[in-house]
Design a protein around this motif. Structure first.
Motif, PDB file in Angstrom:
ATOM      1  N   VAL A 134       1.352  -1.344  -0.268  1.00 49.74           N
ATOM      2  CA  VAL A 134      -0.151  -0.070  -0.053  1.00 49.74           C
ATOM      3  C   VAL A 134       0.209   1.300   0.063  1.00 49.74           C
ATOM      4  CG1 VAL A 134      -1.920   1.563   1.044  1.00 49.74           C
ATOM      5  CG2 VAL A 134      -1.721  -1.223   1.426  1.00 49.74           C
ATOM      6  N   GLY A 135       0.881   2.383  -1.070  1.00 51.76           N
ATOM      7  CA  GLY A 135       1.621   3.137  -0.827  1.00 51.76           C
ATOM      8  C   GLY A 135       1.971   3.648  -2.166  1.00 51.76           C
ATOM      9  N   ASP A 136       2.832   2.371  -2.565  1.00 56.77           N
ATOM     10  CA  ASP A 136       3.721   2.041  -3.571  1.00 56.77           C
ATOM     11  C   ASP A 136       3.477   2.002  -5.195  1.00 56.77           C
ATOM     12  OD1 ASP A 136       5.853   1.295  -1.865  1.00 56.77           O
ATOM     13  OD2 ASP A 136       5.334  -1.027  -2.063  1.00 56.77           O
ATOM     14  N   GLY A 137       4.389   2.374  -5.411  1.00 56.14           N
ATOM     15  CA  GLY A 137       4.453   3.201  -7.162  1.00 56.14           C
ATOM     16  C   GLY A 137       3.229   4.177  -7.322  1.00 56.14           C
ATOM     17  N   VAL A 138       2.372   4.432  -8.610  1.00 54.19           N
ATOM     18  CA  VAL A 138       1.708   5.914  -9.389  1.00 54.19           C
ATOM     19  C   VAL A 138       0.354   5.477  -8.324  1.00 54.19           C
ATOM     20  CG1 VAL A 138       0.441   7.047 -10.892  1.00 54.19           C
ATOM     21  CG2 VAL A 138       2.885   5.876 -11.484  1.00 54.19           C
ATOM     22  N   ASP A 139       0.231   6.935  -7.908  1.00 54.89           N
ATOM     23  CA  ASP A 139      -0.972   6.748  -6.690  1.00 54.89           C
ATOM     24  C   ASP A 139      -2.391   7.521  -7.561  1.00 54.89           C
ATOM     25  OD1 ASP A 139      -3.640   7.545  -5.214  1.00 54.89           O
ATOM     26  OD2 ASP A 139      -1.700   8.640  -3.687  1.00 54.89           O
ATOM     27  N   LEU A 140      -2.949   6.222  -8.063  1.00 52.01           N
ATOM     28  CA  LEU A 140      -4.603   6.704  -8.775  1.00 52.01           C
ATOM     29  C   LEU A 140      -4.879   6.982  -7.627  1.00 52.01           C
ATOM     30  CD1 LEU A 140      -4.112   3.524 -10.479  1.00 52.01           C
ATOM     31  CD2 LEU A 140      -2.918   5.361 -10.991  1.00 52.01           C
ATOM     32  N   GLY A 141      -5.585   7.237  -6.518  1.00 52.62           N
ATOM     33  CA  GLY A 141      -6.192   7.689  -5.341  1.00 52.62           C
ATOM     34  C   GLY A 141      -7.271   6.431  -5.582  1.00 52.62           C
ATOM     35  N   ASP A 142      -7.649   6.977  -4.084  1.00 45.90           N
ATOM     36  CA  ASP A 142      -8.768   5.665  -3.343  1.00 45.90           C
ATOM     37  C   ASP A 142      -8.164   4.767  -2.900  1.00 45.90           C
ATOM     38  OD1 ASP A 142     -11.018   5.123  -1.694  1.00 45.90           O
ATOM     39  OD2 ASP A 142     -11.891   4.866  -4.316  1.00 45.90           O
ATOM     40  N   ASN A 143      -6.750   4.706  -2.685  1.00 50.32           N
ATOM     41  CA  ASN A 143      -6.142   3.340  -2.228  1.00 50.32           C
ATOM     42  C   ASN A 143      -5.610   2.639  -3.282  1.00 50.32           C
ATOM     43  OD1 ASN A 143      -4.944   4.056   0.356  1.00 50.32           O
ATOM     44  ND2 ASN A 143      -7.377   3.772   1.380  1.00 50.32           N
ATOM     45  N   GLN A 144      -5.589   2.962  -4.814  1.00 48.34           N
ATOM     46  CA  GLN A 144      -5.715   2.387  -5.792  1.00 48.34           C
ATOM     47  C   GLN A 144      -4.432   2.500  -6.543  1.00 48.34           C
ATOM     48  OE1 GLN A 144      -9.696   1.970  -7.909  1.00 48.34           O
ATOM     49  NE2 GLN A 144      -9.320   4.705  -6.896  1.00 48.34           N
TER      50      GLN A 144
END
Length: 201
Positions: A134-144
């Motif tokens: 959780v929190g890694d990579g590209v943040d798409l919003g809403d924990n995605q």
């Protein structure tokens, strides 16, 4: 008999066996080198699977061929199942449905419910906010997040404990488990979080 690594599906298999329903089952996200549909085939189920990735279909087909099985896995999209209403006794998606945005997850759940027979059983699991990624990579919003997996970018959607419940308000809950696993992966200790659901229509 062969043991499968998708351990939570053994509980689902037991409930399916006890249900008295006709033994047909659909796997949404059915590919890979250890397809759990093979487990159900071993118990006399008519199996159907859909999978978007051609390479994963090939891997599953090779696994099945080596065991003299035809798992009937086709290319398809769980958000648009090419199946009749109330045509399947059992439907599941194991470690697959969370590889899309949450709005698409809801579409897929609605499709699974549509093709499920009355009194049929549904198994689905979600990643949770307890997962180490959780929190890694590209943040798409809403924990995605768009994250690297097997050398390609893959969407992972993460849910809190109650977040997915409302998608199943029209079904009867049989089982819910909040699981946290700690294990070694590529030399590192990792923590994975899942919520498993089993519902009856």
């Amino acid at each position: 008999m062969e043991l499968f690594k998708q351990i939570p599906l053994y509980r689902f298999l037991a409930l399916c066996n006890e249900s008295g329903m006709e033994k047909n089952i659909l796997d949404c996200g059915a590919g890979g080198d250890s397809p759990p549909l093979s487990l159900f085939a071993n118990y006399g189920y008519s199996t159907y699977g859909i999978e978007m990735n051609d390479e994963q279909i090939k891997r599953a087909s090779q696994f099945a061929t080596e065991r003299g099985q035809n798992l009937n896995i086709q290319q398809g999209d769980m958000r648009q199942l090419v199946l009749s209403d109330e045509s399947m006794s059992f439907v599941y998606s194991y470690n697959s449905i969370f590889h899309m945005r949450k709005q698409d997850v809801e579409k897929a759940i609605n499709e699974m419910k549509r093709v499920l027979k009355p009194n049929g059983l549904l198994f689905v699991n979600f990643l949770t906010l307890k997962d180490f990624r959780v929190g890694d990579g590209v943040d798409l919003g809403d924990n995605q997040f768009e994250q690297m997996e097997d050398d390609e970018f893959v969407i992972h959607s993460y849910y809190d404990y109650h977040e997915a419940d409302s998608m199943f308000d029209d079904l009867q809950l049989l089982y819910k488990e909040d699981r946290v696993l700690e294990r070694k992966f590529e030399g590192e200790r990792i923590r994975q979080g899942f919520i498993d659901y089993i519902y009856k229509k």
